[in-house]
Design an enzyme around this catalytic site. Structure first.
Site, PDB file in Angstrom:
ATOM      1  N   HIS A 174       0.832  -1.199   0.000  1.00  0.00           N
ATOM      2  CA  HIS A 174       0.000   0.000   0.000  1.00  0.00           C
ATOM      3  C   HIS A 174       0.868   1.251   0.000  1.00  0.00           C
ATOM      4  CE1 HIS A 174      -3.271  -2.750   1.210  1.00  0.00           C
ATOM      5  NE2 HIS A 174      -4.074  -1.817   0.765  1.00  0.00           N
ATOM      6  N   LYS A 213      -0.196   4.657   4.754  1.00  0.00           N
ATOM      7  CA  LYS A 213      -1.085   3.710   5.445  1.00  0.00           C
ATOM      8  C   LYS A 213      -0.478   3.314   6.781  1.00  0.00           C
ATOM      9  CE  LYS A 213      -3.821  -0.494   4.767  1.00  0.00           C
ATOM     10  NZ  LYS A 213      -5.063   0.203   5.202  1.00  0.00           N
TER      11      LYS A 213
END
Length: 254
Positions: A147, A151
């Protein structure tokens, strides 16, 4: 027409929800809030301070609020919706046991749907992994998820959901090894879980099965955050008017 509210409206996912909603004929944004907002506009909508959410929900008819924020904020917004009698859809991840219990408490008063991922592809992947796990019960399993560099929770909520599904299909829990360093030979029955955070990657999950001199790999890659925004709006339309309770995204797709 479903009247929706949006929290975290100036954030990455809040913006995606507002932009996606602007292109749909079955939803209308009645409320959009973010912490500290002061008259900003996103996708043509004025963004109000999140502190005003209870007042806004009382003044503006709203069927469901869509939330992609953080665990503490989501719990607060869910409680505000429960007080106002407004449904709540959240894709926020990273809840601990107390946070999950708080969501369930709100769900006693209003319909509430929580999903770690609103992608139809991820839902299909989870179902496929269950079948493969049963068939290839002796194969080693590894998972890698990637990600963007902002995050916070690791592994992702989606990865955890997929891992839980693999455990359910196998009839027992696997030991999860989070990365490896030094002398760490693979143990029987474990799943290796590897997390990468880089750039603006929207979300990628890969599950690898290896054994019998063969390798089988499943990969899901989100090309746009609109995938998740669209799924959340589908969930909001589906949830509007339903009885109080805790719902899952799979019910929307059934």
């Amino acid at each position: 027409m479903t009247a929706i509210g949006v929290t975290g409206a100036t954030g990455t996912m809040g913006t995606a929800v507002l932009e996606t909603a602007a292109d749909r004929e079955n939803v209308d944004v009645s409320v959009a809030v973010d912490r500290g907002a002061d008259g900003e506009r996103v996708a043509g909508r004025e963004i109000h301070d999140a502190a005003d959410l209870p007042t806004l929900l009382a003044d503006r008819p709203t069927d469901v609020v869509v939330d992609f924020t953080g665990p503490e904020s989501a719990i607060e917004y869910a409680a505000a919706c429960a007080e106002a009698g407004v449904g709540f859809v959240t894709g926020t991840t990273g809840f601990d046991a107390d946070g999950r219990e708080a969501l369930e408490t709100s769900a006693e008063r209003v319909p509430l749907l929580w999903a770690t991922n609103f992608s139809q592809g991820i839902h299909a992947l989870g179902e496929a992994l269950g079948e493969i796990t049963e068939t290839l019960s002796e194969y080693d399993i590894e998972m890698t998820e990637t990600h963007h560099n902002r995050k916070r929770d690791a592994p992702s909520g989606t990865a955890t959901t997929l891992l839980d599904g693999i455990d359910d299909a196998s009839g027992g829990e696997h030991d999860r090894t989070y990365g490896r360093e030094g002398d760490q030979p693979r143990a029987d029955g474990e799943i290796g879980v590897h997390v990468r955070r880089a750039g603006g990657i929207r979300g990628e999950h890969e599950v690898l099965f290896a054994g019998n001199d063969e390798v089988l790999t499943f990969t899901h890659r989100a090309e746009s955050r609109a995938v998740f925004a669209s799924g959340a709006l589908d969930a909001a339309v589906w949830l509007a008017g339903r009885d109080p309770g805790f719902y899952e995204f799979g019910e929307v797709l059934a």
